[in-house]
Design a protein around this motif. Structure first.
Motif, PDB file in Angstrom:
ATOM      1  N   GLY A  21       0.809  -1.218   0.000  1.00  0.00           N
ATOM      2  CA  GLY A  21       0.000   0.000   0.000  1.00  0.00           C
ATOM      3  C   GLY A  21       0.832   1.253   0.000  1.00  0.00           C
ATOM      4  O   GLY A  21       2.013   1.238  -0.255  1.00  0.00           O
ATOM      5  N   CYS A  22       0.202   2.399   0.312  1.00  0.00           N
ATOM      6  CA  CYS A  22       0.904   3.682   0.279  1.00  0.00           C
ATOM      7  C   CYS A  22       0.564   4.508   1.513  1.00  0.00           C
ATOM      8  O   CYS A  22      -0.226   4.109   2.336  1.00  0.00           O
ATOM      9  N   GLY A  23       1.160   5.715   1.627  1.00  0.00           N
ATOM     10  CA  GLY A  23       1.066   6.502   2.847  1.00  0.00           C
ATOM     11  C   GLY A  23       0.055   7.625   2.804  1.00  0.00           C
ATOM     12  O   GLY A  23      -0.592   7.870   1.802  1.00  0.00           O
ATOM     13  N   ASP A  42       5.192  19.003   8.844  1.00  0.00           N
ATOM     14  CA  ASP A  42       5.552  17.655   9.291  1.00  0.00           C
ATOM     15  C   ASP A  42       4.328  16.774   9.450  1.00  0.00           C
ATOM     16  O   ASP A  42       3.205  17.173   9.108  1.00  0.00           O
ATOM     17  N   ASP A  43       4.518  15.561   9.982  1.00  0.00           N
ATOM     18  CA  ASP A  43       3.384  14.631  10.006  1.00  0.00           C
ATOM     19  C   ASP A  43       2.410  14.888  11.150  1.00  0.00           C
ATOM     20  O   ASP A  43       1.443  14.149  11.338  1.00  0.00           O
ATOM     21  N   ALA A 146       9.122   7.529  10.607  1.00  0.00           N
ATOM     22  CA  ALA A 146       9.589   6.616   9.571  1.00  0.00           C
ATOM     23  C   ALA A 146       9.170   5.169   9.805  1.00  0.00           C
ATOM     24  O   ALA A 146       9.156   4.372   8.875  1.00  0.00           O
ATOM     25  N   TRP A 147       8.827   4.812  11.061  1.00  0.00           N
ATOM     26  CA  TRP A 147       8.408   3.434  11.313  1.00  0.00           C
ATOM     27  C   TRP A 147       6.990   3.155  10.837  1.00  0.00           C
ATOM     28  O   TRP A 147       6.576   1.989  10.769  1.00  0.00           O
ATOM     29  N   ASP A 154       4.983   9.601   1.974  1.00  0.00           N
ATOM     30  CA  ASP A 154       5.000  10.995   2.402  1.00  0.00           C
ATOM     31  C   ASP A 154       6.155  11.275   3.368  1.00  0.00           C
ATOM     32  O   ASP A 154       6.693  12.380   3.385  1.00  0.00           O
ATOM     33  N   THR A 155       6.523  10.291   4.172  1.00  0.00           N
ATOM     34  CA  THR A 155       7.652  10.489   5.077  1.00  0.00           C
ATOM     35  C   THR A 155       8.949  10.647   4.303  1.00  0.00           C
ATOM     36  O   THR A 155       9.767  11.529   4.602  1.00  0.00           O
ATOM     37  N   VAL A 156       9.146   9.826   3.297  1.00  0.00           N
ATOM     38  CA  VAL A 156      10.340   9.954   2.453  1.00  0.00           C
ATOM     39  C   VAL A 156      10.340  11.309   1.750  1.00  0.00           C
ATOM     40  O   VAL A 156      11.368  11.984   1.680  1.00  0.00           O
TER      41      VAL A 156
END
Length: 259
Positions: A21-23, A42-43, A146-147, A154-156
């Motif tokens: 899947g994806c973020g 940021d997240d 990142a975990w 999106d984190t990358v």
């Protein structure tokens, strides 16, 4: 460092289960100013201003350190947490760079002495406290988890913005997408596999919201304890061995340190 070792490890799990899947976290394009300052989101949906290109960074969490190296910014890292150093012996730092014994035990004086351009830490760290404590030193804090596999893309992208490495980030995303596409092709039409995942602690399993749960689902599996209640802040829960048997997992995964 090549991103291949970590991603291939995740691929092994995915291949045993099913689709990837994806973020979902939000990343804002950086807005460059005349003095080189730029802003990222940021997240935790916080707008964070960073003064100029990042040349020195403190990065907490081993996953984040791997991502930062994978996009080509590993040489900027001057401070890490104890777990990152233990799990990643190839990091170009030594014990003197440890500024946190845990994600809730940061040495703010030591961080200030390193004079970083940014501190990166996950959402399960004491990021609110860190932002408050480091504000007086003019050190911005960016939350990048990142975990959390569900937020991988999106984190990358966020880390690529923070470290000025959009090309490195895109290369990592392209490599990841290549694996995802292959898995999708080879597992199309397969039924989801019921999975019991146990962390390093005996009978400590995972719930929705944890990184491991996201990995199971991204690979097309079904977490047998997805409907359990009463987890901790990490979305982990200690389960009864008899309950594991009754839920009849087809696959059992156990985490070993360092992992």
């Amino acid at each position: 460092m090549s991103p291949r070792p970590r991603i291939l490890a995740l691929t092994a799990i995915a291949a045993a289960l099913a689709l990837a899947g994806c973020g979902t976290v939000s990343v804002e394009e950086t807005a460059d100013s005349a003095d080189g300052a730029f802003t990222v989101v940021d997240d935790q949906d916080r707008e964070v201003e960073i003064d100029g290109p990042v040349e020195r960074a403190v990065v907490l969490n081993s996953y984040a350190n791997e991502f930062v190296r994978a996009i080509g910014a590993g040489d900027t890292v001057v401070g890490v947490d104890r777990t990152s150093l233990a799990r990643l012996p190839y990091l170009p730092v030594d014990d003197s760079a440890v500024i946190a014994e845990g994600l809730d035990q940061l040495n703010y004086e030591a961080i200030a002495e390193l004079d970083p351009d940014v501190v990166v830490l996950p959402r399960n760290a004491v990021w609110q406290e860190a932002a408050q404590q480091l504000e007086g030193f003019g050190i911005p804090v960016v939350v990048a988890t990142a975990w959390d596999y569900s937020a991988f893309e999106d984190t990358v992208g966020l880390l690529g913005e923070v470290f000025g490495q959009p090309e490195g980030a895109q290369e990592l995303l392209d490599f990841h997408a290549e694996i995802d596409d292959l898995l999708t092709e080879r597992t199309e039409g397969l039924e989801p596999v019921p999975v019991y995942l146990e962390t390093v602690d005996p009978y400590l399993s995972v719930l929705p919201g944890s990184g491991f749960h996201a990995l199971i689902e991204a690979a097309g599996g079904e977490n047998v304890f997805a409907d359990a209640a009463g987890g901790d802040a990490q979305e982990e829960i200690t389960v009864d061995p008899a309950e594991i048997v009754s839920r009849d997992p087809a696959v059992i995964l156990h985490e070993f340190e360092p992992s």
